[in-house]
Design a protein around this motif. Structure first.
Motif, PDB file in Angstrom:
ATOM      1  N   SER A 413       0.816  -1.221   0.000  1.00 26.37           N
ATOM      2  CA  SER A 413       0.000   0.000   0.000  1.00 26.37           C
ATOM      3  C   SER A 413       0.843   1.261   0.000  1.00 26.37           C
ATOM      4  CB  SER A 413      -0.923   0.015   1.228  1.00 26.37           C
ATOM      5  OG  SER A 413      -1.814  -1.071   1.221  1.00 26.37           O
ATOM      6  N   ARG A 414       2.015   1.190   0.637  1.00 23.31           N
ATOM      7  CA  ARG A 414       2.874   2.365   0.757  1.00 23.31           C
ATOM      8  C   ARG A 414       4.189   2.161  -0.003  1.00 23.31           C
ATOM      9  NH1 ARG A 414      -1.282   4.045   1.404  1.00 23.31           N
ATOM     10  NH2 ARG A 414      -2.285   4.780   3.326  1.00 23.31           N
ATOM     11  N   TRP A 415       4.074   1.608  -1.187  1.00 25.47           N
ATOM     12  CA  TRP A 415       5.245   1.303  -2.015  1.00 25.47           C
ATOM     13  C   TRP A 415       6.067   2.552  -2.321  1.00 25.47           C
ATOM     14  CZ3 TRP A 415       7.311  -3.291  -3.474  1.00 25.47           C
ATOM     15  CH2 TRP A 415       8.271  -3.278  -4.486  1.00 25.47           C
ATOM     16  N   GLU A 416       5.413   3.624  -2.709  1.00 21.65           N
ATOM     17  CA  GLU A 416       6.143   4.844  -3.066  1.00 21.65           C
ATOM     18  C   GLU A 416       6.909   5.400  -1.879  1.00 21.65           C
ATOM     19  OE1 GLU A 416       6.566   6.071  -6.083  1.00 21.65           O
ATOM     20  OE2 GLU A 416       5.444   4.315  -6.783  1.00 21.65           O
ATOM     21  N   GLU A 417       6.354   5.275  -0.685  1.00 22.83           N
ATOM     22  CA  GLU A 417       7.022   5.792   0.506  1.00 22.83           C
ATOM     23  C   GLU A 417       8.164   4.890   0.967  1.00 22.83           C
ATOM     24  OE1 GLU A 417       3.828   5.501   0.093  1.00 22.83           O
ATOM     25  OE2 GLU A 417       2.763   7.334   0.660  1.00 22.83           O
ATOM     26  N   LEU A 418       7.966   3.569   0.953  1.00 19.18           N
ATOM     27  CA  LEU A 418       8.926   2.636   1.550  1.00 19.18           C
ATOM     28  C   LEU A 418       9.934   2.078   0.548  1.00 19.18           C
ATOM     29  CD1 LEU A 418       6.516   0.651   3.903  1.00 19.18           C
ATOM     30  CD2 LEU A 418       7.893   2.675   4.422  1.00 19.18           C
ATOM     31  N   VAL A 419       9.582   2.089  -0.725  1.00 20.08           N
ATOM     32  CA  VAL A 419      10.482   1.563  -1.761  1.00 20.08           C
ATOM     33  C   VAL A 419      10.887   2.665  -2.726  1.00 20.08           C
ATOM     34  CG1 VAL A 419      10.782  -0.148  -3.596  1.00 20.08           C
ATOM     35  CG2 VAL A 419       9.417  -0.725  -1.571  1.00 20.08           C
ATOM     36  N   GLY A 420       9.918   3.325  -3.324  1.00 26.92           N
ATOM     37  CA  GLY A 420      10.228   4.429  -4.225  1.00 26.92           C
ATOM     38  C   GLY A 420      11.039   3.978  -5.424  1.00 26.92           C
ATOM     39  N   GLU A 421      12.167   4.667  -5.668  1.00 27.98           N
ATOM     40  CA  GLU A 421      13.012   4.358  -6.815  1.00 27.98           C
ATOM     41  C   GLU A 421      14.140   3.387  -6.482  1.00 27.98           C
ATOM     42  OE1 GLU A 421      14.227   7.726  -9.221  1.00 27.98           O
ATOM     43  OE2 GLU A 421      12.650   8.960  -8.316  1.00 27.98           O
ATOM     44  N   PRO A 423      14.908   0.253  -3.413  1.00 29.45           N
ATOM     45  CA  PRO A 423      14.606  -0.395  -2.133  1.00 29.45           C
ATOM     46  C   PRO A 423      15.829  -0.357  -1.228  1.00 29.45           C
ATOM     47  CG  PRO A 423      14.861  -2.012  -3.903  1.00 29.45           C
ATOM     48  CD  PRO A 423      14.956  -0.663  -4.551  1.00 29.45           C
ATOM     49  N   LEU A 424      15.671  -0.086   0.048  1.00 24.91           N
ATOM     50  CA  LEU A 424      14.439  -0.044   0.792  1.00 24.91           C
ATOM     51  C   LEU A 424      14.653   0.944   1.917  1.00 24.91           C
ATOM     52  CD1 LEU A 424      11.740  -1.790   0.605  1.00 24.91           C
ATOM     53  CD2 LEU A 424      12.732  -3.222   2.342  1.00 24.91           C
ATOM     54  N   LYS A 425      13.644   1.720   2.296  1.00 28.63           N
ATOM     55  CA  LYS A 425      13.811   2.683   3.372  1.00 28.63           C
ATOM     56  C   LYS A 425      14.168   1.979   4.682  1.00 28.63           C
ATOM     57  CE  LYS A 425      12.897   6.573   1.326  1.00 28.63           C
ATOM     58  NZ  LYS A 425      14.028   7.480   1.058  1.00 28.63           N
ATOM     59  N   GLY A 454      15.886   7.954   7.030  1.00 29.93           N
ATOM     60  CA  GLY A 454      15.041   7.819   5.848  1.00 29.93           C
ATOM     61  C   GLY A 454      15.794   7.525   4.575  1.00 29.93           C
ATOM     62  N   GLY A 455      17.077   7.093   4.682  1.00 29.27           N
ATOM     63  CA  GLY A 455      17.825   6.687   3.498  1.00 29.27           C
ATOM     64  C   GLY A 455      17.341   5.334   2.984  1.00 29.27           C
ATOM     65  N   SER A 456      17.678   5.034   1.732  1.00 33.77           N
ATOM     66  CA  SER A 456      17.287   3.764   1.107  1.00 33.77           C
ATOM     67  C   SER A 456      18.508   2.851   1.032  1.00 33.77           C
ATOM     68  CB  SER A 456      16.734   4.011  -0.295  1.00 33.77           C
ATOM     69  OG  SER A 456      15.598   4.859  -0.249  1.00 33.77           O
ATOM     70  N   TYR A 496      24.124   3.327   0.318  1.00 31.79           N
ATOM     71  CA  TYR A 496      22.751   3.782   0.504  1.00 31.79           C
ATOM     72  C   TYR A 496      22.438   4.879  -0.508  1.00 31.79           C
ATOM     73  CZ  TYR A 496      24.933   7.734   2.953  1.00 31.79           C
ATOM     74  OH  TYR A 496      25.702   8.827   3.273  1.00 31.79           O
ATOM     75  N   TYR A 497      21.147   5.184  -0.627  1.00 32.54           N
ATOM     76  CA  TYR A 497      20.674   6.244  -1.518  1.00 32.54           C
ATOM     77  C   TYR A 497      19.942   7.297  -0.691  1.00 32.54           C
ATOM     78  CZ  TYR A 497      21.705   3.375  -5.654  1.00 32.54           C
ATOM     79  OH  TYR A 497      22.328   2.646  -6.623  1.00 32.54           O
ATOM     80  N   ASP A 498      19.965   8.519  -1.187  1.00 32.52           N
ATOM     81  CA  ASP A 498      19.330   9.645  -0.514  1.00 32.52           C
ATOM     82  C   ASP A 498      18.079  10.100  -1.259  1.00 32.52           C
ATOM     83  OD1 ASP A 498      21.241   9.629   1.414  1.00 32.52           O
ATOM     84  OD2 ASP A 498      22.247  11.479   0.789  1.00 32.52           O
ATOM     85  N   GLY A 499      17.307  10.923  -0.584  1.00 36.04           N
ATOM     86  CA  GLY A 499      16.115  11.505  -1.192  1.00 36.04           C
ATOM     87  C   GLY A 499      14.859  10.782  -0.767  1.00 36.04           C
ATOM     88  N   LYS A 500      13.743  11.491  -0.859  1.00 36.19           N
ATOM     89  CA  LYS A 500      12.467  10.927  -0.410  1.00 36.19           C
ATOM     90  C   LYS A 500      12.105   9.658  -1.169  1.00 36.19           C
ATOM     91  CE  LYS A 500       7.914  12.500   1.072  1.00 36.19           C
ATOM     92  NZ  LYS A 500       6.988  13.662   1.149  1.00 36.19           N
ATOM     93  N   SER A 501      12.501   9.568  -2.430  1.00 36.71           N
ATOM     94  CA  SER A 501      12.211   8.375  -3.232  1.00 36.71           C
ATOM     95  C   SER A 501      13.446   7.517  -3.459  1.00 36.71           C
ATOM     96  CB  SER A 501      11.622   8.788  -4.590  1.00 36.71           C
ATOM     97  OG  SER A 501      12.576   9.531  -5.341  1.00 36.71           O
TER      98      SER A 501
END
Length: 556
Positions: A413-421, A423-425, A454-456, A496-501
Motif C-alpha cells: 500500500s505504501r510502495w512509493e514511501e517505503l520503496v520508491g526508486e 529499495p528499501l527505506k 530515511g535513506g534507502s 545507501y541512496y538519498d532523497g524521499k524516493s
C-alpha cells in the motif's frame, strides 16, 4: 587497498540454481520446501601455492540442486549455469566478482568480507569485517555451496569473544561479541594478527548489542544449510551461546521482557532516537532466542538455559504483539486514550499522550495493514516504520501469520514511501528541522532522507525477499529486485541512496559496499530457490498462543 589487509579472490566454484521463481507458494508447498534436507558432500582442498581454501561440492544422486566447480586458479567468480531455462542476469556475475574481491584472509584462510572496497574514500572503519555486515555475505556463500568461509568466520569471532574487553577503565561483559575486526600484517615477522573493536573505537563508544544475536542466527543458518551439527555442538560454541544469553537473560530492574539499549547499538549505529527498546533489537533478540533453543545441547547447562529461554519467549511475544503492534484500530484506540490511569486495570499502560501522535501516521496507516512501531517505553511511542525489525519479526515468527500478512499489505500500500526508486527505506519517515536537531544532535550525516534518517539501503533487499517468500508474496520481492537491478551495477553498488524516493546516491555513501552486493545476491538466489529460506526463517511455535485478534485489518 589497505596495506594491513590480505585481500584476494577465492578459487571456489559452485552455484546452486533452481527455477520457477514466479510460482506462487501455498502454505503446504512452502513447508515441504523448507523442510527438505540439503545433502552436500563437502571436500576441503588446500592450495599449497596460495594457502587458500577451496570447496568442491558433489550433489547426491537425485538431488534437484546442481553445483558447478571451477578449478581455475583465482578464477574471479563462478557464473551460475543455465538450468531449466533460467538465464542468469548479467548483474549476478558482476556481483559475484565484486563479492569475491572483498574476501579477507587470515593466515591463508578466508575469514570474512571487508565492509567496502572503495579506494576513493578514506578507510575509517570500512576496511574491517563487521559481524552484521558479513551476514548477507555468509548467506550468499552458503547458498552457493561454500560453507568453509562461514565456519572460519564463526570460529574466529568466537575466539575474539573470549578477549578481555575494556573501554577506559570499565570492563564489558564476557559474552559481548565484537562489532568488527581487521587483519594486521607484520611485514618484519611475516605474521598476522586480528584486532577487534567491541565499541571502544566506534562512533559514540557504543557496544554492538546486535552482534551476538547475528552470530547465533548465522550459526543456525550454517547448521541448517550444511546439515553439519558438529560445529554448533563444539564446547566452545555452546559456551559462546550461553555467554551471549547470560547477558540478555540476566535479572535486573526491568519490568518488561524487552531489552533496554543505548542509541547506536545496532545497524542504526549513530544517534537517531532509537534508545530504549528499539524494534530491531527486540526482533533480533527473539530470533536469537529461538535459534539458541535449537542449537543448545540437552545437557544440564543447556536445559537450564532452554527453560529460561522458553519463559522469556512467552513474555516477549505477548509484550511485542500487544504493545508494539499498530494497525488502524489500535491507532484509533491510542487517539482516544485517557491518561494518568493508575492501577493494574489501566488501558493506557504506558501513559502515551494522544497529542504525541504525529500527523503523518494518520495518512500513512492504510485501512488494511499494520506494523510493529519503532519503540515503546513509558510515555513514549516511536511510530516510525523500521524495515529490519519488521522483516525479522516475520522471519522469526514474532509476528503472527495475520500480522505478517498485514506488514506485507502495508509495504504494498505504501510502495512509493517505503520503496520508491530504490529499495528499501531503513526507516520512515525522516525527521527534520527542530526534531532532527534534538534527536540526532545536529548530525550532518543523518540529515533528512539520508543515511539512517530515511535513506534507502539496498542490503535490505534480502530481508524483504525472505519475508515475501515466507508470506507467499514473492511478486513483491521480484518487483523490488528488478527495480534495484536498473541501477545498482551502474552506480557501483552504493551503501545507501538519498532523497524521499531514493533517487540520489548517498552523499557520503561508499561504493562497492559489500553488503549491498551480497544482499542483492541473496535476494536473487532465494527467489530462484525458495528452499534457501529455511536458513533464516523459523516457523511459528504453536505453544505460543497468538494475541486475540483486535482489528479488522487482521482479517483477510
Amino acid at each position: 587497498m589497505p596495506s594491513n589487509l590480505n585481500l584476494g579472490v577465492s578459487q571456489n566454484g559452485g552455484s546452486s540454481v533452481n527455477v520457477n521463481a514466479g510460482m506462487e507458494l501455498e502454505d503446504s508447498d512452502l513447508s515441504r520446501v523448507l523442510d527438505r534436507p540439503r545433502h552436500l558432500n563437502i571436500e576441503r582442498q588446500r592450495s599449497c601455492q596460495q594457502g587458500e581454501v577451496s570447496i568442491g561440492i558433489s550433489p547426491r544422486r537425485g538431488d534437484i540442486f546442481d553445483y558447478v566447480f571451477s578449478p581455475g586458479r583465482r578464477s574471479g567468480f563462478n557464473t551460475p549455469r543455465v538450468e531449466n531455462g533460467f538465464d542468469t542476469h548479467p548483474v549476478v556475475a558482476e556481483a559475484w566478482e565484486a563479492l569475491r574481491r572483498s574476501l579477507v584472509y587470515f593466515r591463508g584462510q578466508p575469514v570474512g568480507t571487508i565492509a567496502a572496497l572503495d579506494n576513493s574514500e578514506e578507510n575509517l572503519n570500512y576496511d574491517q569485517v563487521f559481524v552484521r555486515d558479513f551476514v548477507p555475505s555468509a548467506l550468499a556463500f552458503l547458498m552457493n555451496g561454500e560453507p568453509e568461509i562461514v565456519k572460519n568466520f564463526i570460529l574466529k569471532t568466537l575466539r575474539l569473544q573470549s578477549w578481555e574487553k575494556k573501554i577506559d577503565r570499565f570492563q564489558l561483559g564476557e559474552g559481548v561479541m565484537p562489532a568488527s575486526f581487521k587483519v594486521l600484517h607484520d611485514p618484519v615477522r611475516n605474521y598476522e594478527t586480528l584486532i577487534a573493536d567491541f565499541g571502544e573505537s566506534a562512533i559514540g563508544r557504543v557496544a554492538p548489542v546486535d552482534s551476538g544475536f547475528w552470530w547465533i542466527i548465522l550459526l543456525r543458518a550454517y547448521t541448517k544449510s550444511t546439515g553439519d551439527t558438529s560445529l554448533a555442538e563444539r564446547p566452545e560454541c555452546q559456551k559462546g551461546i550461553r555467554l551471549i544469553l547470560s547477558l540478555c537473560l540476566s535479572e535486573g530492574f526491568d519490568t518488561f521482557p524487552t531489552l533496554l539499549c543505548a542509541d547506536g547499538c545496532c545497524m542504526i549505529d549513530r544517534r537517531m532516537g532509537v534508545y530504549g527498546y528499539p524494534i530491531e533489537i527486540q526482533a533480533l533478540f527473539f530470533m536469537a532466542l529461538r535459534c539458541a533453543m535449537i542449537l543448545l545441547k540437552q545437557d544440564m547447562e543447556g536445559k537450564e538455559f532452554v527453560e529460561r529461554i522458553v519463559k522469556r519467549l512467552h513474555a516477549l511475544s505477548y509484550h511485542m504483539r500487544s504493545y508494539f503492534w499498530l494497525d488502524l484500530k489500535q491507532l484509533n484506540d491510542i487517539y482516544r486514550y485517557k491518561t494518568e490511569e493508575y492501577s493494574h486495570t489501566a488501558v493506557n499502560k504506558f501513559n502515551v499522550i494522544p497529542d504525541s501522535l504525529p500527523d503523518w501516521v494518520f495518512d500513512f496507516m492504510p485501512t488494511r495493514g499494520g506494523y510493529f512501531v519503532g519503540n515503546v517505553s513509558p510515555a513514549r511511542m516511536d511510530f516510525r516504520w523500521f524495515c529490519l525489525g519488521n522483516c525479522i519479526a516475520i522471519l522469526s515468527s514474532l509476528a503472527t501469520p495475520e500480522q505478517s500478512t498485514a506488514i506485507m499489505d502495508l509495504i504494498e500500500s505504501r510502495w512509493e514511501e517505503l520503496v520508491g526508486e530504490m529499495p528499501l527505506k531503513v526507516c520512515y519517515p525522516a525527521i527534520d528541522n527542530h526534531e532532527w536537531r534534538i534527536t540526532t544532535g545536529c548530525d550532518p550525516k543523518n540529515t533528512r532522507w539520508s543515511y539512517h534518517n530515511g535513506g534507502s539501503w539496498p542490503v535490505l533487499l534480502w530481508l524483504l525477499t525472505a519475508a515475501c517468500i515466507k508470506t507467499g508474496r514473492p511478486q513483491i520481492a521480484r518487483r523490488a529486485i528488478e527495480l534495484a537491478e536498473t541501477r545498482l551495477l551502474g552506480d557501483n553498488w552504493p551503501e545507501y541512496y538519498d532523497g524521499k524516493s531514493g533517487h540520489y546516491i548517498g552523499k557520503q555513501a561508499r561504493k562497492f559496499q559489500t553488503w549491498s552486493i551480497a544482499g542483492y545476491l541473496v535476494a536473487k538466489m532465494m527467489l530462484e530457490d525458495p528452499s534457501h529460506l529455511g536458513m533464516v526463517s523459523i516457523e511459528e511455535d504453536k505453544q505460543m498462543k497468538p494475541l486475540i485478534k483486535r482489528s479488522n485489518s487482521w482479517t483477510f
